[in-house]
Design an enzyme around this catalytic site. Structure first.
Site, short mmCIF file in Angstrom:
data_model
loop_
_atom_site.label_atom_id
_atom_site.label_comp_id
_atom_site.label_asym_id
_atom_site.label_seq_id
_atom_site.Cartn_x
_atom_site.Cartn_y
_atom_site.Cartn_z
N HIS A 105 4.18 52.27 36.54
CA HIS A 105 5.44 52.96 36.20
C HIS A 105 5.13 54.34 35.63
O HIS A 105 4.11 54.54 34.95
CB HIS A 105 6.30 52.15 35.23
CG HIS A 105 5.70 51.86 33.89
ND1 HIS A 105 5.81 52.73 32.83
CD2 HIS A 105 5.01 50.80 33.42
CE1 HIS A 105 5.22 52.21 31.76
NE2 HIS A 105 4.70 51.05 32.10
N ASP A 107 7.49 56.18 33.78
CA ASP A 107 8.22 56.50 32.56
C ASP A 107 7.38 56.09 31.35
O ASP A 107 6.44 55.28 31.46
CB ASP A 107 9.58 55.81 32.53
CG ASP A 107 9.45 54.29 32.43
OD1 ASP A 107 8.73 53.70 33.27
OD2 ASP A 107 10.06 53.69 31.52
N ASP A 138 -0.41 53.97 29.11
CA ASP A 138 0.72 53.14 29.53
C ASP A 138 1.84 54.02 30.07
O ASP A 138 2.67 54.50 29.31
CB ASP A 138 1.19 52.33 28.31
CG ASP A 138 2.31 51.36 28.63
OD1 ASP A 138 2.54 51.07 29.81
OD2 ASP A 138 2.95 50.88 27.67
N GLU A 173 10.55 51.22 33.38
CA GLU A 173 9.98 49.99 32.83
C GLU A 173 10.08 49.95 31.31
O GLU A 173 10.44 48.93 30.73
CB GLU A 173 8.52 49.87 33.26
CG GLU A 173 7.90 48.49 32.99
CD GLU A 173 7.34 48.32 31.60
OE1 GLU A 173 7.17 47.17 31.15
OE2 GLU A 173 7.09 49.35 30.92
N HIS A 438 2.57 52.53 23.07
CA HIS A 438 3.85 52.53 22.35
C HIS A 438 3.75 53.13 20.95
O HIS A 438 4.77 53.25 20.28
CB HIS A 438 4.46 51.12 22.25
CG HIS A 438 4.87 50.53 23.55
ND1 HIS A 438 5.81 49.52 23.65
CD2 HIS A 438 4.47 50.77 24.82
CE1 HIS A 438 5.97 49.18 24.91
NE2 HIS A 438 5.15 49.93 25.64
#
Length: 468
Positions: A105, A107, A138, A173, A438
């Site tokens: 992904h 995003d 990520d 995602e 994150h």
């Protein structure tokens, strides 16, 4: 050709050399992607996600192997609003070879408190053998592992490739994949594959690869607790009137027992063995200070991989700066529950909602909203693709792979299983335990990326050569 050399070993050697040669360009392109703040959450600039999709499409166009490369969207069924742009590329298999679907992904998560970043989050920065930046691990590194592996395959084998290859690079995602199921259904023929590689997980450590064989599910929702029609003076009425903060604190405390384990009837645990993993390793990887004790019971990895957890991830209440002598009438919190692999996420959510309603103190009024559930995943490890992936990982990393569970959730994998029940699904990734996905200072371990790209190129070569 020397006596020890066969056409197959020569072919693998060419792919290996091409993969290692592809790493610098892949990292440079990764830096370009990291500079695009492609945050798909509400309130952020959707144009940046579109710009990111355009950049990914250009990378896939440049490969020159696909019959079609398109940017597509699907409508979110619940709202009728178009989802974020995804990139879809397709190439048909030839001569009886299988088709592989490569997923990642483009995003990324919001950056959070930018003051906690040691370098600007959207300016890729290398230090200490790591590339720092939001999305560096990520999952824009997952995109470039796919692209770099395909570049190596083309460079080494030219047009002599029969493997079918589809790429699906999602654009939402991190924001919940709201249009994912609709996108799969609408594009099922283009996405159908014998093997699906999801490059959105992690490894045992920076030098040891892993196949993710279990994932927890998730149930996330907003809980609003109300006890008053309006705010009141805490001096005049405090001690007789329950405010929403008191009720919320008392209610939330019922979710855990004294060890910090989830104490909700109807939420199950999975019984499965886990590898050795010390408390010292947990403290190092999670940033747990010496004075703070771990929570839960059983082996540490069983708590992370196989048991439920409940976390309060957000709260709307008066801030410290705006505090006044007032009884708060209403408090809202976001609750995120991770569900043990094997339990239906909505069943677990129903148990949690029933628990909260049964334990609401002082007759507090509870409202549940923004409910989002996603099922966990258990991999069938008996397939031939798993065997091929393990061999490729060992060749690429120089270390035998470990089968791991992951405490996080990738709910769309359950959608893949429903839409393509015959496909063998491999969950891999480029992250190591210090990637801080994150979180502030997210980073990619450069050697791990090199090994991941090489491993995927070797997997593609093997499937192209031998099939399944």
């Amino acid at each position: 050709m020397s006596p020890e050399t066969t056409p197959d070993t020569d072919r693998r050697a060419r792919v290996r050399d091409a993969a290692l040669a592809a790493v610098p360009a892949a990292l440079a392109d990764l830096g370009t992607l990291v500079r695009i703040p492609s945050i798909a959450f509400p309130g952020f600039d959707r144009a940046e996600v579109a710009r990111s999709a355009d950049a990914v499409k250009a990378l896939l166009d440049d490969l020159g192997i696909f019959e079609r490369v398109e940017i597509r969207t699907a409508v979110v069924p619940e709202t009728g609003v178009p989802g974020m742009p995804a990139v879809l590329a397709t190439r048909r298999a030839r001569n009886g070879r299988p088709t592989i679907l490569l997923y990642a992904h483009h995003d990324v998560q919001p950056v959070g408190d930018e003051s906690l970043w040691e370098s600007p989050p959207f300016e890729p920065t290398v230090r200490g053998g790591r590339l720092y930046g939001r999305g560096a691990a990520d999952d824009k590194a997952g995109i470039m592992a796919h692209v770099g592996a395909l570049r190596a395959l083309v460079a080494a084998l030219g047009s002599d490739v029969d493997l079918g290859v589809n790429l699906f690079i999602e654009g939402e995602e991190e924001a919940g994949s709201a249009s994912f199921a609709a996108f799969l259904h609408e594009n099922a023929d283009a996405l159908r594959a014998d093997v699906i590689v999801v490059a959105d997980s992690g490894n045992w450590d920076a030098t040891t690869p892993a196949l993710t064989v279990s994932l927890r599910g998730n149930a996330r929702f907003t809980l609003t607790v109300r006890t008053l029609e309006h705010a009141s003076h805490s001096g005049m009425f405090g001690g007789a009137v329950p405010d929403a903060m008191l009720a919320t604190i008392r209610l939330l405390d019922t979710l855990w027992d004294e060890d910090g384990a989830v104490a909700v009837d109807g939420v199950i645990e999975r019984d499965a063995e886990t590898p050795e993993y010390s408390e010292e390793t947990l403290r190092d990887e999670a940033g747990l200070p010496a004075g703070v004790q771990p929570i839960g019971r059983g082996s540490i990895l069983s708590r992370i991989w196989n048991k439920p957890s409940v976390t309060v991830t957000g709260i709307d209440a008066p801030s410290v700066r705006n505090a006044s002598n007032t009884l708060t009438p209403e408090v809202s919190v976001v609750i995120s529950m991770r569900v043990a692999p094997g339990q239906d996420a909505r069943t677990a959510y129903a148990a949690l909602e029933a628990h909260l309603r049964a334990h609401a103190p002082f007759g507090a009024e509870l409202t549940f909203s923004d409910i989002d559930c996603g099922d966990g995943f258990l991999v069938d490890t008996s397939g031939t693709a798993v065997t091929a992936a393990r061999a490729a990982l060992e060749d690429g990393y120089g270390a035998a792979p470990v089968d791991i569970g992951v405490g996080g959730s990738i709910p769309f994998i359950a959608d893949l299983v429903r839409e393509f029940p015959q496909a063998q699904i491999l969950v891999t990734g480029v992250e190591d335990p210090h990637a801080r996905a994150h979180s502030p200072n997210e980073s990619l371990h450069l050697d791990t990326f090199r090994h991941a790209l090489l491993s995927e190129a070797l997997l593609l070569e093997r499937l192209d050569r031998d099939g399944l």
